[in-house]
Each structure stands twice: as C-alpha cells, then as structure tokens.
Design an enzyme around this catalytic site. Structure first.
Site, PDB file in Angstrom:
ATOM      1  N   PHE A   9      -1.925  -2.881   1.680  1.00  0.00           N
ATOM      2  CA  PHE A   9      -1.776  -3.221   3.104  1.00  0.00           C
ATOM      3  C   PHE A   9      -3.002  -3.922   3.660  1.00  0.00           C
ATOM      4  O   PHE A   9      -2.928  -4.604   4.673  1.00  0.00           O
ATOM      5  CB  PHE A   9      -1.495  -1.943   3.925  1.00  0.00           C
ATOM      6  CG  PHE A   9      -2.739  -1.168   4.263  1.00  0.00           C
ATOM      7  CD1 PHE A   9      -3.492  -1.490   5.395  1.00  0.00           C
ATOM      8  CD2 PHE A   9      -3.198  -0.129   3.451  1.00  0.00           C
ATOM      9  CE1 PHE A   9      -4.659  -0.801   5.698  1.00  0.00           C
ATOM     10  CE2 PHE A   9      -4.364   0.557   3.750  1.00  0.00           C
ATOM     11  CZ  PHE A   9      -5.095   0.220   4.876  1.00  0.00           C
ATOM     12  N   GLU A  16       4.633  -2.249   2.193  1.00  0.00           N
ATOM     13  CA  GLU A  16       5.702  -2.032   3.175  1.00  0.00           C
ATOM     14  C   GLU A  16       5.127  -1.696   4.552  1.00  0.00           C
ATOM     15  O   GLU A  16       5.864  -1.570   5.518  1.00  0.00           O
ATOM     16  CB  GLU A  16       6.665  -0.936   2.684  1.00  0.00           C
ATOM     17  CG  GLU A  16       6.068   0.449   2.463  1.00  0.00           C
ATOM     18  CD  GLU A  16       5.375   0.615   1.105  1.00  0.00           C
ATOM     19  OE1 GLU A  16       4.762  -0.359   0.608  1.00  0.00           O
ATOM     20  OE2 GLU A  16       5.422   1.735   0.564  1.00  0.00           O
ATOM     21  N   CYS A  74     -11.754  -2.978   0.437  1.00  0.00           N
ATOM     22  CA  CYS A  74     -12.210  -2.462  -0.862  1.00  0.00           C
ATOM     23  C   CYS A  74     -13.631  -2.910  -1.141  1.00  0.00           C
ATOM     24  O   CYS A  74     -14.270  -2.415  -2.048  1.00  0.00           O
ATOM     25  CB  CYS A  74     -11.288  -2.908  -1.972  1.00  0.00           C
ATOM     26  SG  CYS A  74     -11.363  -4.669  -2.210  1.00  0.00           S
TER      27      CYS A  74
HETATM   28  P1  NAD Z   1      -1.490   1.863  -2.245  1.00  0.00           P
HETATM   29  O1  NAD Z   1      -1.925   2.199  -3.627  1.00  0.00           O
HETATM   30  O2  NAD Z   1      -0.959   2.949  -1.386  1.00  0.00           O
HETATM   31  O3  NAD Z   1      -0.344   0.741  -2.274  1.00  0.00           O
HETATM   32  C1  NAD Z   1      -0.484  -0.439  -3.025  1.00  0.00           C
HETATM   33  C2  NAD Z   1       0.895  -0.894  -3.472  1.00  0.00           C
HETATM   34  O4  NAD Z   1       1.466   0.103  -4.320  1.00  0.00           O
HETATM   35  C3  NAD Z   1       1.874  -1.113  -2.320  1.00  0.00           C
HETATM   36  O5  NAD Z   1       2.589  -2.313  -2.541  1.00  0.00           O
HETATM   37  C4  NAD Z   1       2.764   0.109  -2.371  1.00  0.00           C
HETATM   38  O6  NAD Z   1       4.086  -0.165  -1.960  1.00  0.00           O
HETATM   39  C5  NAD Z   1       2.750   0.491  -3.841  1.00  0.00           C
HETATM   40  N1  NAD Z   1       2.904   1.940  -4.041  1.00  0.00           N
HETATM   41  C6  NAD Z   1       2.541   2.924  -3.183  1.00  0.00           C
HETATM   42  N2  NAD Z   1       2.832   4.124  -3.708  1.00  0.00           N
HETATM   43  C7  NAD Z   1       3.378   3.892  -4.920  1.00  0.00           C
HETATM   44  C8  NAD Z   1       3.859   4.755  -5.965  1.00  0.00           C
HETATM   45  N3  NAD Z   1       3.836   6.086  -5.870  1.00  0.00           N
HETATM   46  N4  NAD Z   1       4.331   4.185  -7.097  1.00  0.00           N
HETATM   47  C9  NAD Z   1       4.356   2.854  -7.228  1.00  0.00           C
HETATM   48  N5  NAD Z   1       3.912   2.002  -6.269  1.00  0.00           N
HETATM   49  C10 NAD Z   1       3.414   2.512  -5.146  1.00  0.00           C
HETATM   50  O7  NAD Z   1      -2.740   1.132  -1.552  1.00  0.00           O
HETATM   51  P2  NAD Z   1      -2.913   0.742  -0.030  1.00  0.00           P
HETATM   52  O8  NAD Z   1      -3.149   1.987   0.762  1.00  0.00           O
HETATM   53  O9  NAD Z   1      -1.840  -0.189   0.390  1.00  0.00           O
HETATM   54  O10 NAD Z   1      -4.268  -0.101  -0.095  1.00  0.00           O
HETATM   55  C11 NAD Z   1      -5.538   0.472  -0.024  1.00  0.00           C
HETATM   56  C12 NAD Z   1      -6.118   0.709  -1.401  1.00  0.00           C
HETATM   57  O11 NAD Z   1      -6.207  -0.530  -2.103  1.00  0.00           O
HETATM   58  C13 NAD Z   1      -7.539   1.226  -1.335  1.00  0.00           C
HETATM   59  O12 NAD Z   1      -7.699   2.185  -2.347  1.00  0.00           O
HETATM   60  C14 NAD Z   1      -8.386   0.002  -1.618  1.00  0.00           C
HETATM   61  O13 NAD Z   1      -9.672   0.254  -2.146  1.00  0.00           O
HETATM   62  C15 NAD Z   1      -7.530  -0.695  -2.605  1.00  0.00           C
HETATM   63  N6  NAD Z   1      -7.865  -2.109  -2.697  1.00  0.00           N
HETATM   64  C16 NAD Z   1      -8.489  -2.538  -3.825  1.00  0.00           C
HETATM   65  C17 NAD Z   1      -8.846  -3.868  -3.939  1.00  0.00           C
HETATM   66  C18 NAD Z   1      -9.519  -4.369  -5.183  1.00  0.00           C
HETATM   67  O14 NAD Z   1      -9.486  -5.565  -5.417  1.00  0.00           O
HETATM   68  N7  NAD Z   1     -10.111  -3.523  -5.990  1.00  0.00           N
HETATM   69  C19 NAD Z   1      -8.558  -4.762  -2.908  1.00  0.00           C
HETATM   70  C20 NAD Z   1      -7.914  -4.283  -1.765  1.00  0.00           C
HETATM   71  C21 NAD Z   1      -7.553  -2.944  -1.680  1.00  0.00           C
END
Ligand code: NAD
Length: 498
Positions: free
Chosen positions: A148, A175, A280
């Site tokens: 997100f 989402e 991140c």
């Molecule tokens: P998230 O892991 O909750 O969601 C990421 C994606 O995974 C979404 O598209 C979501 O629909 C999907 N998802 C969620 N739960 C799932 C499940 N149980 N099984 C399969 N898919 C699932 O992450 P977020 O809260 O949207 O984003 C924040 C996180 O992303 C933080 O931890 C941040 O550090 C990380 N992030 C990392 C980078 C990087 O390049 N290292 C960059 C941006 C964000």
C-alpha cells in the site's frame, strides 16, 4: 459509493462477488469498494496476456520504447490528478504523493532506453570461424504484487521494466489503495500499448495464491512485509517461477560525534516522520555514538519533533498525514505501549492523537523513544509509523554492528564529516543500500533497489540493469561459418541469386 474494478480484457466481471472497503484515512470514511478477484478472473487475464505477448516480444525495442515515451508524457500530464487520488486513499500529503509518482516515472524514463539496456553481448572469433553472441529474451507473462505504501512507484518499478523487456504483465496492487494502480494501467493503454499487455486484478490472499500457482505466469515480483515476502518467494519458487520478494525494514541512522547535528535533525524529521513513517526506507532508529552526542542530538530533536504539523493529506502545511487504516493506527500505538513496557523512555508520546475537526481520521502523533536496547521487541520488529527510537552506541564499532546484526538489511545511513569513517562504514555494514549524509538512500533508476537479509528474498534487485536481468533470460548462440561454404574447397563464395 464508487466501485473500483479489475482492468482485464473482456471487462471486469467479479464472479467471487467479494469486495473490500477503501478508506479516506484523513476522515476515516469509506470512500470506495474494491472488487476482490478469484482464480477464474486471473485465468481470463492470463489468456488475454498470452494472446498479445509473443507479438510484443518480437516488436523491435525502439517501438517498445516509443510506447514508454508516450506513457512518460501521459504520467507527467496527469501528475496532479494522480497525486490527489493517491493522497486521498493512502493519506500521504500531496508533495509526498507527487514524489511517489515521480520516482516511478523515473523508472519509466529509464525503460525508454531499453534498446540500449537490453542489448546482448558478442564475441567475434571465439575459435576459427566461430562467433558467440548472447541475447536477453523476455520470460513471457510476469506478475507484480505490490504494497500500500507506494501505490504508484512500486507498480511502475515492476511493469515499466517487465514490459519494456517484452513481457506481458498482470498487476495485483494493494487492496488498501487500488485506484492509482488502475489509473496507471488505463494511461498505459492510452499510450498505445496493445490490449492485454498490462492488466490489473485486485484481491487478497486468494488472488495472490492464484498468481503463485498459475502455470503460465513465469515470474513474480513482490514487495510487502517480510513474512508474506518469504511465503510468496517459497511458493513461487516451488512452482518453478522466478521470484524476487522484497520485505520489511528497520533502517538505522548512525550519528558520529563530528556530524552536523542541525542537518541531521532536519534530515531525521523528514526521514523518520515523513509519510507517517510508512516507508520501507524510513529512518526509524537513530544511533548517536557516545552519550554526549546522544544528549546534544536529543536536545535538538525534541523541539524539531514538537514543531511537526500533522494534518489531513490535502493540508499544504502538514509535514505528514494519517496512517493508512484504523487497524494500522492501533498497531503502531500498540508498539509504543510495548516499547514503554520494555523500559523505553517515551520522550514524546503520539498515542491518542486527535486532529480537531477530523477526529475519526487515522492520525498518530510523532513519537520519540530513548534508551531503546537491542533485546526489545519494539527494536527488533518494524513499527511502520511516525515513531523514532534512539539506540545509544558507545563507539563506531558498536554502531556498525547494530544494523549489521539486525534481521532486516534494507537501508542505513551514516552522518559524519569524516570521510574515512564513512568509507569504512559503507564497506563493512551488512545492509543493501547505504547513505552517507543522505538519510533515505533510494538509488536512482539507473542503479537498482534491493535490501539484504529479511528485507529481500531472491537475488535480483528492482529496476536498472538488475531489473532488466530479472525480467529476461539469456540465450547464447555459438555459430560457425566455415570459409568456403562448407564444401571443403576453402574458396570464398558469395551466394548469388538465381
Ligand atoms: P503486506 O505484506 O500486508 O501486503 C503486500 C501485498 O501482499 C499486498 O498486495 C497484499 O494484498 C498481499 N497480501 C497481504 N496479505 C497476504 C497473505 N496473507 N497472503 C498473500 N498475500 C498477501 O504489506 P503492506 O502493509 O501493504 O506494505 C507495507 C510493508 O511493505 C512494510 O513491511 C514495508 O517495509 C514493506 N515494503 C518494502 C519495500 C522494499 O522494497 N523492501 C518497499 C515498500 C514496502
């Protein structure tokens, strides 16, 4: 109520019938509903991608680049609208939202140079009459699953490179703020991309699993939290896919005794609290070296943090806006509770923050916690909110060891006037992206982005030549054209017509 639909060839449909609320985090109100897709929808998107991808792969790279050029112009023309839409669903202030679009746009600009970037290698005369050349061919159909917190930049990192290299692409955005990704796909079609080349499906775990299990999707790029990144990596690789999966972070900012503290405080207020800490590459941990540095830094940090303005995402004076959802606000506040119970000194407390006139918004006040130690859970885990923790180190070696030993290894920064200390730090620290007097060292689009340890699974970074390598496979041709056309006479014969 606005409905946000899938963007796939043949229309959205939504056999699953499932939807999810999308909020305006500044007001706490539901402003739209997004459809959550299923396997049948994904099958349809993949079939459409299969129809278009072979011809796109054979389209010469200059023509592929032309679509990217037109797309770049469309993004620029729509920058303000995209930023407003993004800000209304994510909660980041408009300037940050423009930065989100801008950093993605820079990857599109890089992708405009794909004829140069995707060129192969050639060796003439590897043996008598033998030349060797290698080419980089697209994989077929790629998919991207995005978080997100950067709903414009991260999708563009992925599909910009994948499509420029000759792949078709299916995007599954978060989402929680799906409108900008949909708009990005619409604009790509407007730029002249053939229908089916870039599609957008929405969904949660059901859709992610469908992507990971689909036999015709060759590669998956994921960015999100580490546990899910690890899961995506394992399941994708087990199914024979190429997978890069970026995860969470806990970036440290080391402050040496000789650092320019006014500059550090200025950098930290942006890097720790900007975008409500939901980056991140944020700097949620500051490590002053020596107690004297810690005390001097703290004395300057407190008034700077107290002066931060928290506001609705459209407030041009606000330093940062709300966090993304009510659940996330509760989670960040729980982490502050935990830090307090663990013995952290809550110097500035952002819990229970309420913005007058927007009491239902998901705001968290800026928080500063001192005396944080490495055994605390609140130090080990990512908080992803406007919370800055101070971990005091007695000397350079201890400061170097903190980010090096942490489970995450995304970014790190050192603030110093000493070139030798900085050079030593950059060479030895066990982290993927390093800033020297640069608080958020996100590499420019012609380098590449990627952390180490639990911040990234898989071994290829996002964008730059690394991105091109992820989205292509190498084919190497060894060719022999013997002198004389192969009749043994050794005569040099030029074939003639008729
Ligand atoms: P998230 O892991 O909750 O969601 C990421 C994606 O995974 C979404 O598209 C979501 O629909 C999907 N998802 C969620 N739960 C799932 C499940 N149980 N099984 C399969 N898919 C699932 O992450 P977020 O809260 O949207 O984003 C924040 C996180 O992303 C933080 O931890 C941040 O550090 C990380 N992030 C990392 C980078 C990087 O390049 N290292 C960059 C941006 C964000």
């Amino acid at each position: 109520m606005r409905n946000i639909d899938h963007l796939v060839v043949g229309g959205p449909g939504n056999a699953s019938g499932r939807t999810k609320e999308v909020y305006n985090p500044s007001t706490g109100e539901v402003q739209a509903k997004v459809a959550l897709g299923d396997t049948a929808l994904l099958d349809r998107a993949v079939e459409a991608a299969k129809k278009v991808q072979p011809e796109w792969a054979m389209t010469n790279p200059q023509k592929r680049a032309r679509v990217m050029f037109r797309y770049k112009e469309l993004i620029e023309a729509n920058m303000d609208d995209l930023a407003r839409l993004l800000s209304s669903e994510h909660g980041k202030v408009i300037d940050d939202a423009k930065g989100d679009v801008q950093r993605g746009l820079e990857v599109i600009e890089y992708a405009c140079g794909i004829p140069q970037v995707q060129k192969g290698e050639y060796t003439i005369g590897a043996g008598p009459g033998i030349d060797v050349y290698s080419m980089r061919q697209p994989l077929g159909i790629g998919a991207g699953i995005t978080p997100f917190n950067f709903p414009a930049m991260i999708p563009m990192w992925m599909f910009g490179m994948a499509i420029a290299c000759g792949n078709a692409f299916i995007l599954k955005p978060s989402e929680r703020d799906p409108s900008v990704p949909v708009r990005l796909v619409e604009l790509f079609l407007e730029a002249g991309a053939p229908e089916g080349l870039l599609q957008c499906v929405h969904g949660d775990k059901e859709m992610v699993d469908a992507i990971l299990d689909h036999p015709d999707i060759a590669a998956v790029s994921f960015v999100g939290s580490s546990d899910i990144a690890h899961y995506v990596y394992k399941r994708g690789v087990d199914n024979g896919k190429r997978v890069q999966a970026m995860g969470g972070a806990k970036n440290h900012g080391i402050v040496m005794p000789d650092a320019d503290l006014d500059q550090v405080v200025n950098d930290l207020t942006g890097a720790a609290f900007g975008s409500a800490g939901e980056r991140c590459m944020a700097l949620p941990v500051v490590v002053p070296v020596g107690d004297d540095t810690a005390e001097r830094l703290k004395a300057k940090l407190i008034p700077a943090i107290e002066a931060l303005r928290v506001g609705v995402s459209t407030d041009p004076e606000a330093h940062y806006g709300p966090v993304v959802t009510a659940e996330h606000k509760a989670r960040v506040e729980q982490w502050i509770d935990t830090a307090e119970k663990e013995g952290g000194d809550i110097v500035i407390d952002g819990r229970g923050f309420s913005l007058q006139g927007h009491e239902k918004g998901f705001f968290v006040g800026p928080t500063l916690i001192d005396r944080v130690t490495t055994d605390m859970e609140s130090y080990k885990e990512e908080i992803f909110g406007p919370v800055l923790q101070i971990v005091r180190a007695k000397d350079f070696e201890e400061a170097l060891s903190l980010p090096s030993k942490h489970q995450y290894g995304n970014g790190v920064a050192i603030f110093t006037r000493n070139g030798h200390a900085a050079r030593e730090f950059a060479a030895r620290v066990n982290v993927g992206m390093v800033g020297i007097n640069v608080p958020i060292p996100v590499p420019v689009s012609y380098h590449s982005f990627g952390g180490w340890k639990r911040s990234a699974f898989g071994d290829t970074n996002q964008y730059g030549t690394e991105g091109m390598k992820f989205w292509t496979k190498v084919k190497t041709v060894t060719q022999r054209w013997p002198d004389g056309g192969g009749d043994g006479s050794n005569a040099f014969v030029i074939p003639t017509m008729g």
